[in-house]
Design a protein around this motif. Structure first.
Motif, short mmCIF file in Angstrom:
data_model
loop_
_atom_site.label_atom_id
_atom_site.label_comp_id
_atom_site.label_asym_id
_atom_site.label_seq_id
_atom_site.Cartn_x
_atom_site.Cartn_y
_atom_site.Cartn_z
N LEU A 125 0.30 -1.08 0.22
CA LEU A 125 -0.59 -0.01 0.09
C LEU A 125 0.68 1.57 -0.58
N THR A 126 0.79 2.22 -1.13
CA THR A 126 1.88 3.28 -1.35
C THR A 126 0.21 4.63 -1.32
N MET A 127 1.05 5.48 0.32
CA MET A 127 0.18 6.32 0.42
C MET A 127 0.96 7.88 0.08
N THR A 128 0.70 9.09 -0.55
CA THR A 128 0.44 10.28 0.10
C THR A 128 -0.26 11.32 0.78
N GLY A 129 0.72 12.29 0.72
CA GLY A 129 0.00 13.58 0.88
C GLY A 129 0.90 14.33 1.89
N LYS A 130 0.38 15.19 3.07
CA LYS A 130 0.66 16.07 3.59
C LYS A 130 0.47 16.64 5.06
N ASP A 131 1.50 17.22 5.80
CA ASP A 131 0.91 16.67 7.06
C ASP A 131 1.88 18.69 7.89
N GLN A 132 2.45 18.44 8.43
CA GLN A 132 2.79 19.37 9.05
C GLN A 132 4.75 19.50 8.93
N MET A 133 5.06 18.11 8.47
CA MET A 133 6.52 17.96 7.97
C MET A 133 5.91 18.19 6.47
N GLY A 134 5.45 18.26 5.53
CA GLY A 134 5.31 18.44 4.49
C GLY A 134 4.00 17.72 3.69
N GLU A 135 5.51 16.74 1.96
CA GLU A 135 5.27 16.32 1.83
C GLU A 135 5.28 14.83 2.57
N GLY A 136 4.77 13.84 2.58
CA GLY A 136 5.19 12.77 2.78
C GLY A 136 5.00 10.80 1.87
N LYS A 137 6.05 10.48 2.05
CA LYS A 137 5.14 9.16 1.35
C LYS A 137 5.46 7.98 2.37
N HIS A 138 4.08 7.43 1.87
CA HIS A 138 4.17 5.86 2.74
C HIS A 138 4.19 4.82 2.57
N THR A 139 4.81 3.77 3.02
CA THR A 139 4.82 2.38 2.75
C THR A 139 4.28 1.06 3.60
N THR A 140 3.75 -0.04 3.22
CA THR A 140 3.40 -0.53 3.83
C THR A 140 3.61 -2.38 2.90
N VAL A 141 4.90 -2.64 3.45
CA VAL A 141 4.07 -4.29 2.33
C VAL A 141 4.06 -5.62 3.70
N ILE A 142 3.60 -6.30 3.19
CA ILE A 142 2.08 -7.31 4.09
C ILE A 142 3.22 -8.62 3.57
N LYS A 143 4.04 -8.88 4.44
CA LYS A 143 5.23 -9.74 4.06
C LYS A 143 4.09 -10.93 4.87
N ASN A 144 3.63 -11.51 5.64
CA ASN A 144 2.69 -12.54 5.91
C ASN A 144 1.57 -11.77 6.84
N ALA A 145 0.85 -12.44 6.63
CA ALA A 145 -0.70 -12.34 7.98
C ALA A 145 0.00 -12.21 9.29
N THR A 146 1.06 -12.52 9.85
CA THR A 146 1.58 -11.71 11.59
C THR A 146 1.99 -11.11 11.26
N THR A 147 3.90 -10.40 10.04
CA THR A 147 4.64 -9.45 9.96
C THR A 147 4.00 -8.39 8.76
#
Length: 173
Positions: A125-147
């Motif tokens: 899942l890749t998300m972008t947006g802005k916050d107090q720090m400015g532009e940001g990008k986040h990624t979440t990689v699903i390794k398996n059902a528990t990680t």
């Protein structure tokens, strides 16, 4: 920007990590239910350009609000910052055809808004947006059902590229 300010801004977005565990399906409505439960968090943070890694631990608990929204509560004891807590909510916006995430925490003065897409082939899942720090990008990689592994990138003042400022490895309890 000093290290304390960077850390505070980094954790403004910590909750995004908790909510970024959506699994996309077909039309993009996704399934957030696999994220329900309690998670341990191993946190690594650094200031861009520095080799110094700050580590800490935290917890997250997540539950569904109806069928469409995952609500997550995050808590950690941050090195040099004391207790930190935040709440994130993520769901799939059918009109935008994107995942949307909203986050507030104990150090921020405004709500953060991010949106993005899920790639089923890479389980990311890749998300972008802005916050107090400015532009940001986040990624979440699903390794398996528990990680899962969340990474946060920020575009620092005057920089043209994103720099990685945090990584959190979640393990389901």
């Amino acid at each position: 920007m000093n290290c304390r300010k960077i850390l505070a801004c980094v954790f403004i977005l910590c909750g995004l990590l908790s909510a970024t565990v959506a699994y996309g399906q077909g039309d993009g409505m996704g399934v957030l239910k696999d994220s329900v439960g309690k998670w341990k968090a191993e946190i690594k943070m650094w200031t861009p350009g520095s080799d110094e890694v700050m580590t800490s631990t935290g917890t997250e608990s997540s539950e569904m609000l109806g069928e469409n929204w995952l609500v997550s509560k995050f808590a950690a004891e941050m090195a040099g910052m004391g207790p930190f807590s935040g709440v994130g909510i993520i769901g799939y916006d059918a009109e935008k055809k994107k995942y949307v995430n909203h986050w507030v925490d104990s150090t921020s003065t405004s709500m953060s808004h991010f949106e993005g897409t899920y790639d089923a082939a890479t389980k990311t899942l890749t998300m972008t947006g802005k916050d107090q720090m400015g532009e940001g990008k986040h990624t979440t990689v699903i390794k398996n059902a528990t990680t899962r592994v969340f990474a946060m990138y920020a575009k620092m003042e005057g920089a043209k590229d994103f720099a990685k400022v945090m990584e959190i490895t979640y393990t389901k309890e």
